[in-house]
Design a protein around this motif. Structure first.
Motif, PDB file in Angstrom:
ATOM      1  N   THR A  41       0.840  -1.203   0.000  1.00 25.37           N
ATOM      2  CA  THR A  41       0.000   0.000   0.000  1.00 25.37           C
ATOM      3  C   THR A  41       0.868   1.244   0.000  1.00 25.37           C
ATOM      4  OG1 THR A  41      -1.754  -1.156   1.171  1.00 25.37           O
ATOM      5  CG2 THR A  41      -1.806   1.250   1.251  1.00 25.37           C
ATOM      6  N   TRP A  42       1.902   1.253   0.823  1.00 28.05           N
ATOM      7  CA  TRP A  42       2.804   2.404   0.873  1.00 28.05           C
ATOM      8  C   TRP A  42       3.494   2.605  -0.479  1.00 28.05           C
ATOM      9  CZ3 TRP A  42       8.120   3.072   0.428  1.00 28.05           C
ATOM     10  CH2 TRP A  42       8.576   4.353   0.742  1.00 28.05           C
ATOM     11  N   ASN A  43       3.943   1.515  -1.096  1.00 29.29           N
ATOM     12  CA  ASN A  43       4.582   1.626  -2.418  1.00 29.29           C
ATOM     13  C   ASN A  43       3.613   2.181  -3.460  1.00 29.29           C
ATOM     14  OD1 ASN A  43       7.168   0.692  -1.761  1.00 29.29           O
ATOM     15  ND2 ASN A  43       6.590  -1.441  -2.085  1.00 29.29           N
ATOM     16  N   LYS A  44       2.348   1.812  -3.337  1.00 29.40           N
ATOM     17  CA  LYS A  44       1.343   2.223  -4.319  1.00 29.40           C
ATOM     18  C   LYS A  44       0.929   3.682  -4.152  1.00 29.40           C
ATOM     19  CE  LYS A  44      -3.269   1.304  -4.591  1.00 29.40           C
ATOM     20  NZ  LYS A  44      -4.419   0.497  -4.313  1.00 29.40           N
ATOM     21  N   LEU A  48       0.188   5.212   5.129  1.00 30.17           N
ATOM     22  CA  LEU A  48       0.540   4.248   6.170  1.00 30.17           C
ATOM     23  C   LEU A  48      -0.550   4.052   7.211  1.00 30.17           C
ATOM     24  CD1 LEU A  48       4.268   5.192   6.781  1.00 30.17           C
ATOM     25  CD2 LEU A  48       3.391   3.070   5.806  1.00 30.17           C
ATOM     26  N   GLY A  49      -1.496   4.912   7.306  1.00 32.44           N
ATOM     27  CA  GLY A  49      -2.535   4.774   8.309  1.00 32.44           C
ATOM     28  C   GLY A  49      -2.205   5.535   9.578  1.00 32.44           C
ATOM     29  N   ASP A  50      -3.120   5.449  10.544  1.00 33.53           N
ATOM     30  CA  ASP A  50      -3.028   6.239  11.765  1.00 33.53           C
ATOM     31  C   ASP A  50      -2.936   5.426  13.045  1.00 33.53           C
ATOM     32  OD1 ASP A  50      -3.292   8.572  10.258  1.00 33.53           O
ATOM     33  OD2 ASP A  50      -5.472   8.515  10.376  1.00 33.53           O
ATOM     34  N   ASP A  51      -2.888   4.114  12.964  1.00 33.43           N
ATOM     35  CA  ASP A  51      -2.853   3.271  14.154  1.00 33.43           C
ATOM     36  C   ASP A  51      -1.400   3.001  14.551  1.00 33.43           C
ATOM     37  OD1 ASP A  51      -2.868   1.084  15.971  1.00 33.43           O
ATOM     38  OD2 ASP A  51      -4.812   0.416  15.183  1.00 33.43           O
ATOM     39  N   VAL A  52      -0.955   3.658  15.615  1.00 36.28           N
ATOM     40  CA  VAL A  52       0.439   3.541  16.046  1.00 36.28           C
ATOM     41  C   VAL A  52       0.797   2.091  16.364  1.00 36.28           C
ATOM     42  CG1 VAL A  52       2.115   4.217  17.825  1.00 36.28           C
ATOM     43  CG2 VAL A  52       0.612   5.929  16.812  1.00 36.28           C
ATOM     44  N   ASP A  53      -0.119   1.340  16.979  1.00 34.96           N
ATOM     45  CA  ASP A  53       0.177  -0.062  17.288  1.00 34.96           C
ATOM     46  C   ASP A  53       0.412  -0.880  16.020  1.00 34.96           C
ATOM     47  OD1 ASP A  53       0.289  -0.119  20.080  1.00 34.96           O
ATOM     48  OD2 ASP A  53      -1.885  -0.269  20.245  1.00 34.96           O
ATOM     49  N   VAL A  54      -0.392  -0.673  15.010  1.00 34.83           N
ATOM     50  CA  VAL A  54      -0.205  -1.393  13.748  1.00 34.83           C
ATOM     51  C   VAL A  54       1.107  -0.971  13.093  1.00 34.83           C
ATOM     52  CG1 VAL A  54      -1.095  -1.718  11.403  1.00 34.83           C
ATOM     53  CG2 VAL A  54      -2.642  -1.858  13.358  1.00 34.83           C
ATOM     54  N   LEU A  55       1.406   0.309  13.120  1.00 34.12           N
ATOM     55  CA  LEU A  55       2.660   0.791  12.535  1.00 34.12           C
ATOM     56  C   LEU A  55       3.864   0.219  13.270  1.00 34.12           C
ATOM     57  CD1 LEU A  55       1.656   4.513  11.965  1.00 34.12           C
ATOM     58  CD2 LEU A  55       1.829   2.726  10.227  1.00 34.12           C
ATOM     59  N   PHE A  75      18.628  -1.617   6.131  1.00 32.79           N
ATOM     60  CA  PHE A  75      17.394  -1.462   6.881  1.00 32.79           C
ATOM     61  C   PHE A  75      17.154  -0.004   7.268  1.00 32.79           C
ATOM     62  CE2 PHE A  75      15.129  -1.676  11.029  1.00 32.79           C
ATOM     63  CZ  PHE A  75      13.982  -2.300  10.605  1.00 32.79           C
ATOM     64  N   GLU A  76      18.202   0.643   7.800  1.00 35.34           N
ATOM     65  CA  GLU A  76      18.063   2.014   8.280  1.00 35.34           C
ATOM     66  C   GLU A  76      17.966   3.038   7.160  1.00 35.34           C
ATOM     67  OE1 GLU A  76      22.501   1.639   7.732  1.00 35.34           O
ATOM     68  OE2 GLU A  76      20.806   0.321   8.100  1.00 35.34           O
ATOM     69  N   ARG A  77      18.125   2.601   5.922  1.00 35.87           N
ATOM     70  CA  ARG A  77      17.997   3.497   4.766  1.00 35.87           C
ATOM     71  C   ARG A  77      16.809   3.145   3.872  1.00 35.87           C
ATOM     72  NH1 ARG A  77      24.293   3.781   2.976  1.00 35.87           N
ATOM     73  NH2 ARG A  77      25.045   4.727   4.892  1.00 35.87           N
ATOM     74  N   ASP A  78      16.109   2.088   4.205  1.00 35.56           N
ATOM     75  CA  ASP A  78      14.950   1.665   3.432  1.00 35.56           C
ATOM     76  C   ASP A  78      13.872   2.743   3.557  1.00 35.56           C
ATOM     77  OD1 ASP A  78      12.418   0.545   2.732  1.00 35.56           O
ATOM     78  OD2 ASP A  78      13.137  -1.472   3.178  1.00 35.56           O
ATOM     79  N   PRO A  79      13.428   3.327   2.447  1.00 38.51           N
ATOM     80  CA  PRO A  79      12.433   4.404   2.525  1.00 38.51           C
ATOM     81  C   PRO A  79      11.161   4.006   3.265  1.00 38.51           C
ATOM     82  CG  PRO A  79      13.371   4.310   0.329  1.00 38.51           C
ATOM     83  CD  PRO A  79      13.877   3.105   1.075  1.00 38.51           C
ATOM     84  N   ALA A  83       9.810   5.788   6.571  1.00 38.09           N
ATOM     85  CA  ALA A  83       8.445   6.326   6.572  1.00 38.09           C
ATOM     86  C   ALA A  83       7.664   5.813   7.785  1.00 38.09           C
ATOM     87  CB  ALA A  83       7.730   5.966   5.274  1.00 38.09           C
ATOM     88  N   LEU A  84       7.827   4.528   8.130  1.00 39.26           N
ATOM     89  CA  LEU A  84       7.168   3.987   9.317  1.00 39.26           C
ATOM     90  C   LEU A  84       7.603   4.738  10.571  1.00 39.26           C
ATOM     91  CD1 LEU A  84       7.350   0.106   8.790  1.00 39.26           C
ATOM     92  CD2 LEU A  84       5.263   1.478   8.929  1.00 39.26           C
ATOM     93  N   VAL A  85       8.914   4.897  10.736  1.00 41.85           N
ATOM     94  CA  VAL A  85       9.439   5.580  11.921  1.00 41.85           C
ATOM     95  C   VAL A  85       8.939   7.024  11.965  1.00 41.85           C
ATOM     96  CG1 VAL A  85      11.532   6.350  13.112  1.00 41.85           C
ATOM     97  CG2 VAL A  85      11.449   4.057  12.098  1.00 41.85           C
ATOM     98  N   ALA A  86       8.981   7.709  10.832  1.00 41.74           N
ATOM     99  CA  ALA A  86       8.522   9.105  10.779  1.00 41.74           C
ATOM    100  C   ALA A  86       7.040   9.210  11.111  1.00 41.74           C
ATOM    101  CB  ALA A  86       8.817   9.708   9.411  1.00 41.74           C
ATOM    102  N   ARG A  87       6.245   8.292  10.600  1.00 39.63           N
ATOM    103  CA  ARG A  87       4.800   8.331  10.853  1.00 39.63           C
ATOM    104  C   ARG A  87       4.515   8.056  12.330  1.00 39.63           C
ATOM    105  NH1 ARG A  87       0.361  10.825   9.829  1.00 39.63           N
ATOM    106  NH2 ARG A  87      -1.488   9.533   9.739  1.00 39.63           N
TER     107      ARG A  87
END
Length: 100
Positions: A41-44, A48-55, A75-79, A83-87
């Motif tokens: 979904t993120w690639n498309k 990412l959604g709004d549920d912190v637990d799911v993220l 891993f630490e450079r994977d967009p 994006a997950l960490v930023a969200r």
């Protein structure tokens, strides 16, 4: 709940991101990856959604896959990982609830 856990900031290295990812036990809290199509979904469409637990669970399972896949990727450079960490950081204000 345990002590608040800081979310890694921009430019964090693999150790910090991996430690943060493993501060959430996706196995105990979800049993399996709660959103196996989250990366697709993120690639498309970049969402990412709004549920912190799911993220957090998504980040946990990605970290586990990286570790058991040999850890040869960046891993630490994977967009997607960034994006997950930023969200998570944006939604949580920089700290998430610690898990016992």
């Amino acid at each position: 709940m345990g002590e608040p856990v800081p979310v890694p900031g921009p430019g964090a290295g693999i150790e910090e991101i991996s430690a943060f990812a493993h501060s959430y036990d996706g196995y105990a809290l979800h049993g399996q990856h709660p959103a196996p199509t989250a990366r697709d979904t993120w690639n498309k469409d970049g969402t990412l959604g709004d549920d912190v637990d799911v993220l957090r669970a998504c980040l946990f399972f990605e970290a586990r896959a990286n570790r058991f896949g040999g850890g040869f990727g960046r891993f630490e450079r994977d967009p997607y990982i960034l994006a997950l960490v930023a969200r998570i950081r944006d939604l949580s204000g920089g700290f998430v609830a610690g898990r016992p």
